[in-house]
Design a protein around this motif. Structure first.
Motif, mmCIF file in Angstrom:
data_model
loop_
_atom_site.group_PDB
_atom_site.id
_atom_site.type_symbol
_atom_site.label_atom_id
_atom_site.label_comp_id
_atom_site.label_asym_id
_atom_site.label_seq_id
_atom_site.Cartn_x
_atom_site.Cartn_y
_atom_site.Cartn_z
ATOM 1 N N UNK A 179 11.666 -6.529 0.900
ATOM 2 C CA UNK A 179 12.138 -5.141 0.988
ATOM 3 C C UNK A 179 11.327 -4.231 0.074
ATOM 4 N N UNK A 180 11.084 -4.684 -1.163
ATOM 5 C CA UNK A 180 10.284 -3.883 -2.101
ATOM 6 C C UNK A 180 8.873 -3.677 -1.581
ATOM 7 N N UNK A 181 8.253 -4.767 -1.104
ATOM 8 C CA UNK A 181 6.894 -4.673 -0.561
ATOM 9 C C UNK A 181 6.854 -3.723 0.633
ATOM 10 N N UNK A 182 7.836 -3.841 1.503
ATOM 11 C CA UNK A 182 7.901 -2.996 2.696
ATOM 12 C C UNK A 182 8.040 -1.523 2.310
ATOM 13 N N UNK A 183 8.972 -1.209 1.426
ATOM 14 C CA UNK A 183 9.201 0.181 1.043
ATOM 15 C C UNK A 183 7.984 0.788 0.353
ATOM 16 N N UNK A 184 7.339 0.017 -0.514
ATOM 17 C CA UNK A 184 6.121 0.504 -1.168
ATOM 18 C C UNK A 184 5.004 0.725 -0.144
#
Length: 181
Positions: A106-111
């Motif tokens: 999720x963090x990788x996707x949002x960034x």
């Protein structure tokens, strides 16, 4: 180095070219007041979570291993999704999330989405994997991605990629134009 003897004509030409000169009276250099450059404001951490709408708005069915993903934001023409499926938008960036746990993905996707929108990218490719190692034939990342992309304010449409680009283990995402870029 040997001293060069100048002819009177060369000396006159030199003086004519240089023009009138004045002797330097002082060999001291005056320093001007040293002005420091203006400081740059400290970069604030980017809250990528604020780009997500409330999950309660979306009623999403659980997907299986070979199920296709598809979504069009309200108000967007359906032929845009057809063009996305046919690969008529150039893929400008790619990220591979498979193998990550849910929080890291999720963090990788949002960034990734934040950076892609900031750079003005229109179409991105996200590999999430098919979820063969998931329990009960319900791929975790695929189902989470289905929800997260629907929630994201900058996502206009997405669909499963063509077989050569990952098939049901990847999605093509159409992003909103960034008008501030």
């Amino acid at each position: 180095m040997a001293k060069k003897n100048l002819t009177p004509e060369d000396r006159d030409l030199f003086r004519l070219t240089i023009g009138k000169v004045q002797a330097v009276k002082s060999d001291k250099v005056l320093l001007t007041e040293n002005r420091k450059p203006k400081p740059y404001p400290k970069q604030q951490p980017i809250d990528t979570e604020e780009r997500l709408n409330d999950a309660a708005e979306f009623d999403v069915e659980k997907l299986g291993l070979e199920d296709s993903l598809s979504f069009t934001a309200p108000g967007l023409q359906h032929n845009v999704l057809k063009k996305l499926r046919k690969g008529q938008f150039e893929q400008e960036a790619e990220i591979d999330l498979h193998g990550l746990n849910s929080n890291a993905a999720k963090q990788q996707l949002l960034n990734f989405l934040h950076d892609s929108v900031a750079r003005g990218y229109r179409c991105v490719h996200i590999v999430h994997g098919k979820g063969y190692r998931s329990e009960g034939n319900h791929p975790v990342l695929k189902n989470n991605l289905n929800l997260w992309l629907r929630q994201h304010r900058d996502v206009q449409a997405f669909c499963s990629a063509s077989p050569k680009d990952g098939g049901t283990g990847a999605v093509l995402v159409l992003l909103r134009h960034n008008h501030s870029a």
